[in-house]
Write an enzyme that holds these catalytic residues in place. Structure first.
Site, PDB file in Angstrom:
ATOM      1  N   ASP A  11       0.890  -1.094   0.100  1.00 14.89           N
ATOM      2  CA  ASP A  11      -0.120  -0.127   0.182  1.00 14.89           C
ATOM      3  C   ASP A  11       0.910   1.271   0.051  1.00 14.89           C
ATOM      4  O   ASP A  11       1.870   1.201   1.000  1.00 14.89           O
ATOM      5  CB  ASP A  11      -0.853   0.096   1.366  1.00 14.89           C
ATOM      6  CG  ASP A  11      -2.104  -1.108   1.195  1.00 14.89           C
ATOM      7  OD1 ASP A  11      -2.335  -1.286   0.092  1.00 14.89           O
ATOM      8  OD2 ASP A  11      -2.536  -1.466   2.192  1.00 14.89           O
ATOM      9  N   ASP A 130     -13.458  -3.674  -2.144  1.00 16.58           N
ATOM     10  CA  ASP A 130     -13.335  -3.598  -0.579  1.00 16.58           C
ATOM     11  C   ASP A 130     -14.667  -3.818  -0.161  1.00 16.58           C
ATOM     12  O   ASP A 130     -15.798  -2.720  -0.508  1.00 16.58           O
ATOM     13  CB  ASP A 130     -12.856  -2.120  -0.250  1.00 16.58           C
ATOM     14  CG  ASP A 130     -11.391  -2.032  -0.685  1.00 16.58           C
ATOM     15  OD1 ASP A 130     -10.633  -2.880  -0.967  1.00 16.58           O
ATOM     16  OD2 ASP A 130     -11.189  -0.673  -1.401  1.00 16.58           O
TER      17      ASP A 130
END
Length: 253
Positions: A11, A130
Site C-alpha cells: 500500500d 473493498d
C-alpha cells in the site's frame, strides 16, 4: 489441484509503503522499490501495488514509481489506485505492470472494465473490491470505495458477478473488517464470492499466520492469498510461508 499463489501487497501513500488497520492509522514502513526487490528475491509469486490515496485525491497513477518497482521484479505485477481511463490503463501497463486493479473507478464507471478487457484482455483487468459486513445487503456485505471511506449501494456478491460479466479476469477481495488485524481472513465472504464467480479470487485482509492462509486457501476456496503485515513486520518470509503450506499439503508454486 491448481497451485496456490502467495501475493504481497504494497500500500503506497506519498511514494512510501504504508500499513494501517481497517484502512486507518497508516504508518510509514519503507521504500516500495526496495521492498518489492526483497520480496521478489524471497520468491513471492506476484506483487500488488496500491496507491491508496489516488482516488480520494482524484489523480492518476504515479508512473515513475511504478516503473522503478517494475524494474526490480520479474513476476506478475498488478497496480491499482487512480486508474480511471483507458489511457491510465495503457500508461500503467507501459510502465511495467502486467495487470491493473480497478476499484473505485470501476464502481463509478463499470464500462471501464468492459472496454479495458476488450482492448488489453481479461487477464489484464482485475476487480479490486473493498467490502464490509452489512446485514441490510442481500449477501450481507456492502462495497466501499475511495480506500474504504465511502459506502456504495452495491452488494458485494452482485458486484463481483457483474464485474466478471463485464470482463474482469480476476478479483482481489479485500475485507475491510479484517484488514490489517492479522486475526485471519474473512472466510464467509471469500467462500461466497469464490463459489459464485468463474475467475480466480484473491483473498485479502487479515493474514497474520500461515494457518490463516491455509484456511482461506482451503475452506475459503481462494485461489491466492494476499499478505502484507505478516511479512512487512519481519515475522515471516515468503520461503517460510511456502514451506509451512507445503507441510500442510497445500500446493504452492
Amino acid at each position: 489441484m491448481l497451485k496456490k499463489r502467495i501475493i504481497v501487497c504494497l500500500d503506497v501513500k506519498d511514494g512510501r509503503t504504508t500499513k494501517g488497520i481497517k484502512f486507518k492509522n497508516n504508518i510509514d514502513i519503507g521504500d516500495p522499490v526496495e521492498m518489492a526487490k526483497k520480496y521478489y528475491e524471497q520468491g513471492v509469486d506476484e506483487l500488488v501495488f496500491y496507491d491508496i490515496m489516488a482516488s480520494a485525491r482524484d489523480r492518476g497513477p504515479i508512473l515513475d514509481l511504478i516503473s522503478r518497482v517494475a524494474s526490480q521484479i520479474f513476476i506478475p505485477f498488478c497496480v491499482g489506485g487512480g486508474i480511471g481511463s483507458i489511457d491510465d490503463i495503457r500508461s500503467t501497463i507501459l510502465s511495467g505492470a502486467e495487470k491493473v486493479s480497478l476499484n473505485s473507478q470501476a464502481v463509478k464507471n463499470p464500462e471501464l472494465i468492459k472496454t479495458g478487457a476488450r482492448i488489453f484482455g481479461n487477464q489484464c483487468i482485475v476487480l479490486g473490491m473493498d467490502a464490509a459486513k452489512d446485514d441490510s445487503m442481500p449477501s450481507g456485505y456492502r462495497v466501499f470505495i475511495n480506500g474504504g471511506r465511502v459506502a456504495t449501494d452495491k452488494d458485494a456478491l452482485q458486484w463481483a458477478k457483474e464485474a466478471v460479466d463485464l470482463g474482469a479476469g480476476e478479483i482481489v477481495l479485500n475485507s475491510i473488517d479484517a484488514d490489517g488485524t492479522r486475526d485471519g481472513y474473512e472466510l464467509t465472504l471469500t467462500k461466497m464470492i469464490s463459489e459464485n464467480v468463474s475467475v480466480p479470487v484473491i483473498a485479502s485482509g487479515g493474514g497474520g499466520k500461515t494457518e490463516h492462509l491455509a484456511k482461506v486457501l482451503t475452506e475459503g476456496k481462494a485461489d491466492a492469498a494476499l499478505i502484507a503485515s505478516m511479512v512487512h513486520s519481519g515475522d515471516y518470509t515468503i520461503g517460510r510461508i511456502k514451506k509451512e503450506l507445503t507441510e500442510q499439503n497445500i500446493p504452492v508454486r
